[in-house]
Design a protein around this motif. Structure first.
Motif, PDB file in Angstrom:
ATOM      1  N   VAL A  59       0.843  -1.197   0.000  1.00 44.70           N
ATOM      2  CA  VAL A  59       0.000   0.000   0.000  1.00 44.70           C
ATOM      3  C   VAL A  59       0.879   1.248   0.000  1.00 44.70           C
ATOM      4  O   VAL A  59       0.615   2.211  -0.735  1.00 44.70           O
ATOM      5  N   GLN A  60       1.935   1.238   0.784  1.00 43.52           N
ATOM      6  CA  GLN A  60       2.857   2.378   0.798  1.00 43.52           C
ATOM      7  C   GLN A  60       3.493   2.548  -0.576  1.00 43.52           C
ATOM      8  O   GLN A  60       3.627   3.665  -1.076  1.00 43.52           O
ATOM      9  N   ALA A  61       3.902   1.460  -1.211  1.00 41.16           N
ATOM     10  CA  ALA A  61       4.517   1.540  -2.537  1.00 41.16           C
ATOM     11  C   ALA A  61       3.545   2.136  -3.553  1.00 41.16           C
ATOM     12  O   ALA A  61       3.934   2.971  -4.380  1.00 41.16           O
ATOM     13  N   LEU A  62       2.281   1.728  -3.501  1.00 45.54           N
ATOM     14  CA  LEU A  62       1.275   2.289  -4.413  1.00 45.54           C
ATOM     15  C   LEU A  62       1.102   3.791  -4.190  1.00 45.54           C
ATOM     16  O   LEU A  62       0.948   4.559  -5.141  1.00 45.54           O
ATOM     17  N   ALA A  63       1.160   4.221  -2.945  1.00 44.22           N
ATOM     18  CA  ALA A  63       1.061   5.651  -2.639  1.00 44.22           C
ATOM     19  C   ALA A  63       2.309   6.389  -3.119  1.00 44.22           C
ATOM     20  O   ALA A  63       2.212   7.486  -3.666  1.00 44.22           O
ATOM     21  N   GLU A  64       3.489   5.786  -2.927  1.00 43.27           N
ATOM     22  CA  GLU A  64       4.735   6.406  -3.385  1.00 43.27           C
ATOM     23  C   GLU A  64       4.748   6.544  -4.905  1.00 43.27           C
ATOM     24  O   GLU A  64       5.314   7.489  -5.442  1.00 43.27           O
ATOM     25  N   ALA A  65       4.111   5.597  -5.601  1.00 45.16           N
ATOM     26  CA  ALA A  65       4.016   5.655  -7.065  1.00 45.16           C
ATOM     27  C   ALA A  65       2.882   6.581  -7.502  1.00 45.16           C
ATOM     28  O   ALA A  65       2.666   6.766  -8.693  1.00 45.16           O
ATOM     29  N   GLU A  66       2.186   7.132  -6.532  1.00 41.38           N
ATOM     30  CA  GLU A  66       1.069   8.051  -6.750  1.00 41.38           C
ATOM     31  C   GLU A  66      -0.061   7.406  -7.559  1.00 41.38           C
ATOM     32  O   GLU A  66      -0.742   8.046  -8.333  1.00 41.38           O
ATOM     33  N   LEU A  67      -0.233   6.104  -7.332  1.00 42.50           N
ATOM     34  CA  LEU A  67      -1.353   5.380  -7.930  1.00 42.50           C
ATOM     35  C   LEU A  67      -2.574   5.449  -7.009  1.00 42.50           C
ATOM     36  O   LEU A  67      -3.697   5.248  -7.453  1.00 42.50           O
ATOM     37  N   ILE A  68      -2.325   5.676  -5.731  1.00 43.29           N
ATOM     38  CA  ILE A  68      -3.373   5.987  -4.756  1.00 43.29           C
ATOM     39  C   ILE A  68      -2.866   7.149  -3.923  1.00 43.29           C
ATOM     40  O   ILE A  68      -1.657   7.391  -3.845  1.00 43.29           O
ATOM     41  N   THR A  69      -3.764   7.865  -3.286  1.00 40.87           N
ATOM     42  CA  THR A  69      -3.337   9.000  -2.461  1.00 40.87           C
ATOM     43  C   THR A  69      -2.945   8.509  -1.075  1.00 40.87           C
ATOM     44  O   THR A  69      -3.314   7.407  -0.667  1.00 40.87           O
ATOM     45  N   ASP A  70      -2.226   9.368  -0.368  1.00 39.64           N
ATOM     46  CA  ASP A  70      -1.864   9.035   1.007  1.00 39.64           C
ATOM     47  C   ASP A  70      -3.115   8.864   1.857  1.00 39.64           C
ATOM     48  O   ASP A  70      -3.171   7.998   2.734  1.00 39.64           O
ATOM     49  N   ASP A  71      -4.113   9.689   1.603  1.00 41.41           N
ATOM     50  CA  ASP A  71      -5.371   9.551   2.351  1.00 41.41           C
ATOM     51  C   ASP A  71      -6.022   8.210   2.068  1.00 41.41           C
ATOM     52  O   ASP A  71      -6.544   7.559   2.981  1.00 41.41           O
ATOM     53  N   GLU A  72      -6.021   7.797   0.810  1.00 45.40           N
ATOM     54  CA  GLU A  72      -6.601   6.499   0.470  1.00 45.40           C
ATOM     55  C   GLU A  72      -5.834   5.367   1.142  1.00 45.40           C
ATOM     56  O   GLU A  72      -6.415   4.385   1.583  1.00 45.40           O
ATOM     57  N   ALA A  73      -4.559   5.524   1.198  1.00 48.43           N
ATOM     58  CA  ALA A  73      -3.732   4.493   1.814  1.00 48.43           C
ATOM     59  C   ALA A  73      -3.823   4.529   3.332  1.00 48.43           C
ATOM     60  O   ALA A  73      -3.548   3.523   3.982  1.00 48.43           O
ATOM     61  N   ALA A  74      -4.273   5.691   3.871  1.00 51.29           N
ATOM     62  CA  ALA A  74      -4.328   5.873   5.328  1.00 51.29           C
ATOM     63  C   ALA A  74      -3.038   5.354   5.958  1.00 51.29           C
ATOM     64  O   ALA A  74      -3.048   4.520   6.852  1.00 51.29           O
ATOM     65  N   LEU A  75      -1.959   5.886   5.455  1.00 50.16           N
ATOM     66  CA  LEU A  75      -0.654   5.373   5.862  1.00 50.16           C
ATOM     67  C   LEU A  75      -0.362   5.584   7.336  1.00 50.16           C
ATOM     68  O   LEU A  75      -0.526   6.662   7.866  1.00 50.16           O
ATOM     69  N   ARG A  76       0.052   4.526   7.929  1.00 50.28           N
ATOM     70  CA  ARG A  76       0.624   4.540   9.272  1.00 50.28           C
ATOM     71  C   ARG A  76       1.932   3.778   9.116  1.00 50.28           C
ATOM     72  O   ARG A  76       1.942   2.554   9.160  1.00 50.28           O
ATOM     73  N   LEU A  77       2.981   4.520   8.852  1.00 50.88           N
ATOM     74  CA  LEU A  77       4.249   3.879   8.535  1.00 50.88           C
ATOM     75  C   LEU A  77       4.822   3.148   9.737  1.00 50.88           C
ATOM     76  O   LEU A  77       5.063   3.738  10.787  1.00 50.88           O
ATOM     77  N   VAL A  78       5.016   1.876   9.532  1.00 49.68           N
ATOM     78  CA  VAL A  78       5.632   1.033  10.536  1.00 49.68           C
ATOM     79  C   VAL A  78       6.691   0.214   9.808  1.00 49.68           C
ATOM     80  O   VAL A  78       6.375  -0.479   8.840  1.00 49.68           O
ATOM     81  N   PRO A  79       7.940   0.321  10.215  1.00 51.61           N
ATOM     82  CA  PRO A  79       8.970  -0.468   9.541  1.00 51.61           C
ATOM     83  C   PRO A  79       8.647  -1.955   9.640  1.00 51.61           C
ATOM     84  O   PRO A  79       8.277  -2.445  10.711  1.00 51.61           O
ATOM     85  N   THR A  80       8.730  -2.640   8.511  1.00 50.16           N
ATOM     86  CA  THR A  80       8.403  -4.068   8.509  1.00 50.16           C
ATOM     87  C   THR A  80       9.598  -4.948   8.206  1.00 50.16           C
ATOM     88  O   THR A  80       9.696  -6.042   8.723  1.00 50.16           O
ATOM     89  N   GLY A  81      10.484  -4.509   7.357  1.00 55.28           N
ATOM     90  CA  GLY A  81      11.638  -5.321   7.000  1.00 55.28           C
ATOM     91  C   GLY A  81      12.794  -5.110   7.956  1.00 55.28           C
ATOM     92  O   GLY A  81      12.889  -4.082   8.629  1.00 55.28           O
ATOM     93  N   LYS A  82      13.673  -6.092   8.017  1.00 61.70           N
ATOM     94  CA  LYS A  82      14.841  -6.005   8.906  1.00 61.70           C
ATOM     95  C   LYS A  82      15.673  -4.771   8.594  1.00 61.70           C
ATOM     96  O   LYS A  82      16.078  -4.046   9.489  1.00 61.70           O
TER      97      LYS A  82
END
Length: 159
Positions: A59-82
């Motif tokens: 979802v974050q990647a789609l927002a970064e590519a501007e295919l969806i808006t940040d509001d649509e993604a309702a981003l709550r950034l939480v690191p997931t990878g090591k």
């Protein structure tokens, strides 16, 4: 040509890998990276493949590519990878965690149960005269419970 949000995200995501390495990992042609670097918009399928290949939030990647808006993604950034977690953790916290884990490591028992180890001089010949009295050699330690008898050479206990 100005650098796009998507391209900045891609560079951060692949973290120094070449376009060829990243494309191979994601399962598509490296020419996509050339187009993105020049400012081309990303296709949703490529965005999803790249995010999944790097275990990133799709979802974050789609927002970064501007295919969806940040509001649509309702981003709550939480690191997931090591790598994301390590990069976002302050160095002092990492150091404290290393020290904590080191303290949890099992301790190796001393191989010499009498806790006395003779010192070997750096210039000592490889052939050692076995007739030398051990009391003439310096020692590293002795058992604290042992007393020094009158017959003992006290110099062996000097450090």
């Amino acid at each position: 040509m100005s650098e796009t949000r998507w391209w900045r995200y891609v560079e951060q995501l692949i973290d120094g890998e070449t376009a060829q390495e990243a494309a191979r990992r994601a399962g598509f042609d490296k020419s996509a990276f050339t187009r993105w670097k020049k400012g081309a918009a990303a296709d949703a399928a490529f965005v999803v493949k790249l995010a999944r290949a790097y275990h990133a939030n799709v979802v974050q990647a789609l927002a970064e590519a501007e295919l969806i808006t940040d509001d649509e993604a309702a981003l709550r950034l939480v690191p997931t990878g090591k790598a994301e977690i390590l990069h976002s953790t302050p160095i002092t916290e990492l150091a404290e965690e290393i020290i904590r884990k080191a303290k949890e490591l099992p301790r190796k028992e001393s191989e010499n149960s009498d806790n006395v180890h003779a010192l070997i001089r750096p210039n000592q010949p490889s052939e050692i005269d076995r007739d030398i009295d051990d009391l003439d050699l310096p020692y590293v330690a002795h058992e604290p419970s042992e007393g020094i008898d009158e017959d003992d050479d006290e110099s062996k206990y000097d450090v």
